[in-house]
Design a protein around this motif. Structure first.
Motif, short mmCIF file in Angstrom:
data_model
loop_
_atom_site.label_atom_id
_atom_site.label_comp_id
_atom_site.label_asym_id
_atom_site.label_seq_id
_atom_site.Cartn_x
_atom_site.Cartn_y
_atom_site.Cartn_z
N VAL A 78 0.79 -1.17 0.12
CA VAL A 78 0.00 0.10 0.01
C VAL A 78 1.07 1.10 0.09
O VAL A 78 2.23 1.15 0.23
N ILE A 112 -7.55 -10.08 1.20
CA ILE A 112 -7.83 -8.87 0.07
C ILE A 112 -9.22 -9.21 -0.49
O ILE A 112 -9.90 -10.21 -0.64
N LEU A 190 -4.98 -1.01 -2.26
CA LEU A 190 -3.93 -1.62 -2.75
C LEU A 190 -3.15 -0.69 -3.70
O LEU A 190 -3.75 -0.08 -4.59
#
Length: 191
Positions: A78, A112, A190
């Motif tokens: 990130v 995720i 992300l």
């Protein structure tokens, strides 16, 4: 002497964190005036989680508890400020420890979802009522019931957490049940 060394290190670390908390108060006021420009770099969320756990691991060990990691997110990169984001995680872990009347049992997960990484910090502590849950991210808010004030603090930690996470284009929210524990979620885009 081994024990003395560890305790000294704990005192040093806590001293540093106290200093950081003062800094955080100033940062919050700057954030509110939109004067804080946080520089961000490509970082791995799992490294930051590890770093945050290192900050609190002695306290958890001393209280006979654990922090288990379930870091299942592949590619956890990130755009974040390493310092600020580590602080965010330390604040959340710190609360999980403080509000665990017995030994702190904490699990940290990552996963995720679409284009985001979700960090989930789950404890088995005192938990909160729905009314308290609604207000935890307010500045200076602290629960005023029972013996909660045995827990030291100014009610700034989570206000700081919210501000920093939002500055990272993320979201933070929590679920909790009285006497069952709390789960904090941080969602970040992300790279």
């Amino acid at each position: 002497s081994e024990k003395v060394k560890r305790y000294l290190q704990m005192i040093r670390d806590e001293n540093k964190r106290m200093h950081t908390q003062v800094e955080n108060v100033l940062r919050i006021s700057k954030l509110e005036k939109n004067q804080l420009d946080i520089s961000k770099d490509r970082v791995n969320v799992h490294d930051l989680i590890q770093e945050a756990i290192n900050h609190v691991s002695l306290i958890v060990e001393n209280r006979g508890g654990y922090i288990k990691q379930h870091l299942n997110a592949p590619g956890a990169e990130v755009l974040a400020s390493e310092d600020h984001f580590t602080n965010v995680l330390v604040n959340i872990l710190d609360n999980a420890i403080k509000y665990s009347p017995d030994e702190p049992k904490i699990d940290v997960f990552t996963e995720i979802v679409k284009n985001s990484i979700i960090i989930k910090v789950q404890d088995q502590g005192a938990g909160m009522s729905k009314a308290v849950l609604k207000r935890i991210f307010e500045k200076f808010y602290r629960e005023h019931t029972g013996n909660i004030h045995n827990v030291k603090g100014h009610g700034l930690g989570l206000a700081y957490v919210k501000r920093i996470v939002e500055d990272h284009q993320g979201e933070v929210y929590a679920e909790s049940e009285k006497d069952k524990g709390s789960t904090f979620y941080i969602k970040l885009p992300l790279i």
